[in-house]
Scaffold this motif. Structure first.
Motif, short mmCIF file in Angstrom:
data_model
loop_
_atom_site.label_atom_id
_atom_site.label_comp_id
_atom_site.label_asym_id
_atom_site.label_seq_id
_atom_site.Cartn_x
_atom_site.Cartn_y
_atom_site.Cartn_z
N SER A 229 0.83 -1.24 0.37
CA SER A 229 0.04 0.03 0.11
C SER A 229 0.38 1.22 -0.17
O SER A 229 0.45 2.64 -0.50
CB SER A 229 -1.15 -0.23 1.15
OG SER A 229 -0.61 0.20 1.95
N CYS A 230 2.63 1.00 0.17
CA CYS A 230 2.88 2.28 0.24
C CYS A 230 3.11 2.71 -1.54
O CYS A 230 3.41 3.69 -1.62
CB CYS A 230 4.63 1.71 0.93
SG CYS A 230 5.68 1.57 -0.25
N LEU A 231 3.71 2.00 -2.47
CA LEU A 231 3.52 2.33 -3.88
C LEU A 231 1.64 2.24 -3.95
O LEU A 231 2.08 2.60 -5.48
CB LEU A 231 4.25 1.60 -3.93
CG LEU A 231 5.76 1.32 -3.08
CD1 LEU A 231 6.42 0.42 -4.26
CD2 LEU A 231 6.80 2.80 -3.97
N THR A 232 1.11 2.31 -3.61
CA THR A 232 -0.46 2.14 -4.33
C THR A 232 -1.36 3.44 -3.71
O THR A 232 -1.45 3.65 -2.90
CB THR A 232 -1.38 1.19 -3.86
OG1 THR A 232 -0.86 -0.41 -4.10
CG2 THR A 232 -2.74 0.86 -4.96
N PRO A 233 -1.28 4.43 -5.41
CA PRO A 233 -1.70 4.84 -4.71
C PRO A 233 -3.54 5.36 -4.11
O PRO A 233 -4.10 4.29 -4.91
CB PRO A 233 -2.39 6.36 -6.48
CG PRO A 233 -0.92 5.47 -7.56
CD PRO A 233 -0.76 3.74 -6.70
#
Length: 192
Positions: free
Chosen positions: A56-60
């Motif tokens: 989720s850190c790379l998912t907008p």
């Protein structure tokens, strides 16, 4: 933006284009999702989007619109959680919720293809390759995932038949309810 998270419909403003981890942790208070590396390397922030694990850190956050999101809090009572606690598949527990979310998705895929056969260590290691445990609890993690896939933790024992877990705090670490300093936001907190 509207989406479903852990079975509940939620609406969140995302005008500032945050990462999904910010919406899940900071705006919705689901602190089982941990922000560690901010680069998609450690897996501690793993969530499921329509059943598929994602960091989720790379998912907008806008990607979540109209989707079904599951965090570790939404997996309450899952066999993988019981297996992590029962097989001592953790130490500090900070990375554990991310492992549990990924392992739960793996268990579903594994059982659909292989039933309750026990996967080998190499298969599990490959499935969890995007996760890091800085404490080095990998042997317990592999044991827990294999046991969960084999059905050893499908039912939750109660009363006298419930075995003691090796670590008293293991269930809270596995289900994401354990609190760490990064999860606490006292009134008036200033950050620099």
């Amino acid at each position: 933006m509207e989406f479903e998270i852990n079975g509940a419909r939620r609406t969140v403003e995302v005008d500032d284009d945050p990462a999904a981890v910010e919406v899940v942790r900071d705006r919705l208070g689901l602190t089982g999702t941990k922000l560690v590396c901010s680069g998609g390397v450690c897996g501690a922030c793993t969530i499921q989007v329509d059943g598929e694990p994602r960091v989720s850190c790379l998912t907008p956050a806008v990607v979540l619109a109209g989707r079904r999101v599951t965090t570790v809090e939404g997996l309450s009572g899952h066999p993988v959680m019981r297996a992590f606690a029962g097989e001592d598949a953790l130490q500090c527990g900070y990375c554990t919720p991310g492992f549990v979310v990924e392992a739960a998705a793996f268990l579903e895929r594994w059982r659909a293809a292989h039933g309750r056969t026990r996967p080998g260590r190499e298969v599990i290691a490959d499935a969890l390759a995007g996760h890091l445990c800085r404490c080095g609890a990998y042997e317990g993690i592999f044991r827990a995932v294999a046991a969960a896939c084999a059905g050893d933790y499908d039912t939750e024992p109660t009363g006298r038949e419930a075995p003691a877990v090796p670590r008293a705090e293991a269930p809270e670490k596995a289900d994401g309810s354990a609190r760490y300093t990064t999860d606490l936001r006292p009134e008036g907190l200033l950050e620099g």
